[in-house]
Design a protein around this motif. Structure first.
Motif, PDB file in Angstrom:
ATOM      1  N   TYR A   1       0.836  -1.206   0.000  1.00 37.93           N
ATOM      2  CA  TYR A   1       0.000   0.000   0.000  1.00 37.93           C
ATOM      3  C   TYR A   1       0.865   1.249   0.000  1.00 37.93           C
ATOM      4  N   GLN A   2       1.883   1.226   0.864  1.00 38.61           N
ATOM      5  CA  GLN A   2       2.696   2.428   0.995  1.00 38.61           C
ATOM      6  C   GLN A   2       3.458   2.726  -0.288  1.00 38.61           C
ATOM      7  N   VAL A  17       0.896   4.208  -2.778  1.00 38.64           N
ATOM      8  CA  VAL A  17       0.482   5.588  -2.509  1.00 38.64           C
ATOM      9  C   VAL A  17       1.643   6.548  -2.747  1.00 38.64           C
ATOM     10  N   PHE A  18       2.807   6.211  -2.163  1.00 33.50           N
ATOM     11  CA  PHE A  18       3.918   7.133  -2.283  1.00 33.50           C
ATOM     12  C   PHE A  18       4.388   7.236  -3.730  1.00 33.50           C
ATOM     13  N   VAL A  53       1.936   9.465  -5.555  1.00 35.06           N
ATOM     14  CA  VAL A  53       2.158  10.879  -5.261  1.00 35.06           C
ATOM     15  C   VAL A  53       3.419  11.369  -5.970  1.00 35.06           C
ATOM     16  N   TYR A  60       5.133  14.417 -12.799  1.00 35.27           N
ATOM     17  CA  TYR A  60       4.380  14.748 -14.007  1.00 35.27           C
ATOM     18  C   TYR A  60       4.056  16.240 -14.040  1.00 35.27           C
ATOM     19  N   LEU A  61       3.553  16.765 -12.894  1.00 34.90           N
ATOM     20  CA  LEU A  61       3.178  18.183 -12.840  1.00 34.90           C
ATOM     21  C   LEU A  61       4.401  19.080 -13.018  1.00 34.90           C
ATOM     22  N   ASN A  78       5.583  19.031 -16.616  1.00 37.16           N
ATOM     23  CA  ASN A  78       4.658  19.831 -17.423  1.00 37.16           C
ATOM     24  C   ASN A  78       4.935  21.307 -17.245  1.00 37.16           C
TER      25      ASN A  78
END
Lengths: 363, 396
Positions: free
Chosen positions: B28-29, B32-33, B36, B42-43, B46
């Motif tokens: 899970y970790q 999630v990590f 993020v 990606y941001l 961009n």
């Protein structure tokens, strides 16, 4: 403490005697109290006199602006002239039934959700269907409705859309963040702490600036997201961070024994959380939860700064109209009353729900 | 949790792994990590691509460049020839100025109204509650805009300024009040004030030590307050007691002399104070109500005087409840002062906004003001944690 003893004393006798005794105990018990009472009466009287003579006695209630020339008080022709603009903003005039229908759907959905009899998983489904319906009613483009761009949505309609959608999405997001922050997995915990603390540490206006100015830079070229949606997402994350801390407070207040008991029954994490912990924890934090919702409702007015056309922005535009330049007091008081009614109603409901749930669990 | 005694032959090793709690938590970790991290990457990529395509400069080099825009009010030196860095500094000081004055006023007013809502007098209670319900249920932005419009459109112009008290002028250009004329004495009086405060603190330490050692009570509170008042007063007398006033008077198109509170500042201060007061009043009310009446009764039966009961028994316990939410309200007021941008008061957000419009460097602009607010919040929350640790009940 003295108040409660006063209240506990049985008050009997004829009505006049009773009210005299009440006044003696609550208004004139000591010389100092008498002075305070007289001072209060004077202040209330002078405020009311100014307000009533301006808003009622000397006001003009005619529908035409010309009637205001003679009046020295308020000119309520403003409301008569502007109410459509305040409710619907710049939505095409022949389509006004659509935002009206959307507002009716949103408020009736809220009112139905306030009734505990309807609390079930089906309510969430109903809300999702409702949101889709509201979206298409406003946007059009289906069933022969002419399309209306989101830039033309405005007035109270936009305020209600921002607030109701905000509440509906901030609550589940806050729940996830709160659970994440209490999780035993260090990486997930860190991610949640950073999200919560960053959003709580900055003013909402900076989040909105980020959504309106910076966010377009984040996306690949040619992709754009509507500014209304961006602002809405900003509001959701901002309030979810506050709400997450409220929820976390509630979960911390649940005694450890409850967690251990759930574990020893062999419940898994989700069963433990949703069947044992949350029903108790959320009940404890109803007042702060509702006050977060009230802040969310009030804070939707901040979108005026990034150029969305909500109730406050519509009013601002209305009083910049040369015709109504002098009616700014009427204009701002009128929408202050609208905001007040919604917020006051929500805070009364919070008190009612808190009491009602306490009563139903005490026996 | 994996039960060791279960028959291992029945369950395949893969299933055991899938149902293993530690394994699941690691997966899970990582998911999630990783998610993020990928989103962030990606941001950022961009953003870099967009900035390059639109030919926008990056980095904080612009802080050195000439700002070339005016700022209507400032407490530090500033002119359009100053740098962007200086302009942002003006914004920060303006934010701190309105926030600190607002905090003081809201605390005083909030305490008074909070006490009024627990009064035995029904009418006073009613007035307090009405005030709270009215002002907290109206958006603070609406209140700011309303006060600004009231000053800007409702008040007369300079020529026919309202003159409620001799020397005080109220017009749509702001509030003008008389101040003491410049004199070297005043900075020394200020120094005397600070010396007085230090003296009072030292006196308190000494008197508490003596109380522990000998049991003699020294009235350090009243004597300390006396020192704080008397020392600056003596300094003032030594400098020949200057009394000259600098009174505002109309000269040409504007007032000259005196001190000015601009319409923007006045509206912002008024709105923030009246709004935050309602929250502080609620905090004070709940603090007072949190101290059980039994505490007062117990203190009375020990023979303490009523002023001592308030100071030694009730107030310390009430403050334990009051101070954490109170600092939260102070932070809220500071953050709400960013709404100044709506009425044109040059606070940090407003100056950053102009900077962003001129340079196009939105990322850096937003980053700067977010960092400033975030560091104020974190500083205050560190202080709160320290305070809570110091104040929390030590159970023996």
């Amino acid at each position: 403490m003295t108040e409660t003893t006063n209240r506990a004393r049985p008050i009997s006798g004829p009505v006049l005697n009773r009210s005299l005794r009440w006044m003696k105990e609550n208004l004139f018990s000591t010389p100092l109290n008498t002075v305070i009472t007289l001072l209060c009466v004077y202040i209330i009287w002078s405020v009311l006199e100014v307000l009533v003579s301006w808003a009622v006695v000397n006001a003009s209630f005619g529908a035409a602006k010309e009637a205001c020339e003679a009046a020295t008080g308020a000119c309520w022709a403003y409301v008569h002239d502007m109410w459509r603009f305040l409710l619907f903003g710049t939505f095409p005039a022949d389509q006004h039934w659509r935002p009206l229908l959307a507002m009716v759907m949103l408020t009736s959905g809220m009112l139905l959700s306030m009734n505990r009899r309807f609390w079930s998983p089906w309510l969430a489904v109903a809300w999702i269907v409702g949101f889709i319906a509201v979206y298409f009613v406003l946007r059009g483009g289906v069933l022969g409705l002419p399309p209306v761009r989101t830039a033309q949505w405005g007035g109270l309609t936009l305020t209600l859309v921002l607030a109701v959608v905000g509440i509906a999405f901030a609550a589940p997001l806050a729940l996830l963040l709160a659970l994440g922050r209490r999780s035993e997995m260090p990486l997930i915990k860190v991610v949640c702490i950073v999200i919560i603390e960053v959003f709580r540490g900055v003013p909402l206006i900076s989040v909105l600036f980020m959504a309106s100015v910076m966010f377009p830079l984040f996306l690949p070229e040619g992709v754009s997201i509507d500014v209304l949606l961006r602002a809405q997402i900003g509001i959701i994350f901002f309030q979810a961070a506050y709400l997450a801390e409220v929820f976390r407070g509630g979960m911390q207040a649940i005694p450890k024994g409850q967690y251990e008991a759930a574990d020893s029954l062999g419940l898994n994490y989700w069963q433990k959380t949703f069947k044992i912990i949350l029903p108790q924890a959320l009940r404890l934090v109803i007042p702060p939860t509702m006050s977060t919702f009230i802040s969310l409702f009030k804070d939707t007015s901040l979108v005026v700064i990034i150029g969305l056309f909500d109730l406050l922005a519509a009013t601002r535009a209305a009083v910049n109209d040369p015709m109504w330049r002098q009616q700014f007091i009427e204009a701002y008081l009128f929408i202050a009353l609208i905001y007040f009614c919604f917020c006051f109603f929500m805070s009364r409901y919070s008190a009612y729900l808190d009491n009602d749930l306490k009563k139903s669990t005490s026996h | 949790m994996s039960p060791k005694h279960s028959k291992k032959s029945d369950v395949s090793p893969i299933l055991t792994l899938i149902y293993d709690k530690t394994f699941r938590s690691v997966v899970y970790q990582i998911l999630v990590f990783g998610g993020v991290f990928l989103l962030g990457w990606y941001l950022v990529s961009n953003t870099m691509a967009n900035l390059e395509a639109q030919d926008i400069a990056t980095g904080f080099g612009f802080l050195e460049r000439e700002a070339a825009f005016g700022i209507s009010e400032s407490i530090i030196a500033y002119s359009p020839a100053s740098s962007y860095g200086q302009a942002l500094l003006v914004g920060i000081t303006n934010t701190l100025k309105v926030a600190s004055i607002g905090i003081v006023l809201a605390t005083i007013l909030g305490t008074i109204i909070g006490i009024a809502t627990v009064s035995k007098n029904w009418l006073l209670r009613f007035m307090g509650v009405t005030y709270i319900e009215t002002f907290r249920n109206i958006p603070v932005l609406l209140q700011l805009i309303f006060w600004y419009a009231l000053i800007n459109r409702g008040l007369p112009n300079i020529r026919s300024a309202l003159n409620p008290i001799e020397g005080v002028f109220l017009s749509n250009r702001g509030l003008y009040i008389p101040v003491m004329a410049d004199h070297p004495a005043w900075s020394w009086v200020g120094a005397g004030f600070i010396v007085g405060i230090i003296g009072a603190i030292a006196l308190r330490k000494w008197s508490l030590k003596r109380l522990e050692a000998t049991g003699h009570i020294f009235p350090h509170l009243s004597v300390g307050l006396g020192i704080i008042v008397v020392v600056p007063f003596l300094v003032w007398l030594v400098f020949g007691a200057p009394m000259e006033l600098n009174v505002p008077a109309i000269q040409g198109f504007n007032f000259q002399g005196g001190a000015r509170m601009s319409p923007e500042f006045t509206a912002l201060l008024l709105g923030l104070t009246l709004y935050t007061t309602t929250y502080i009043a609620e905090v004070v009310r709940s603090g007072i109500q949190s101290v059980p009446y039994g505490q007062t009764e117990a203190a009375t039966s020990l023979g303490l005087r009523s002023t001592w009961i308030m100071r030694l028994i009730v107030l310390p316990q009430a403050l334990r409840v009051i101070i954490p939410p109170l600092t939260n309200q102070y932070l809220n007021l500071t953050k709400n002062s960013s709404l100044a941008v709506a009425i044109g008061y040059p606070d940090l957000v407003s100056v950053s906004n102009t900077t962003m419009n001129q340079t196009g460097q939105a990322v850096e602009g937003v980053a700067i003001f977010m960092t400033v607010y975030l560091s104020i919040s974190l500083l205050v929350s560190f202080f709160m944690n320290w305070y809570n640790k110091r104040m929390s009940l030590v159970e023996r």
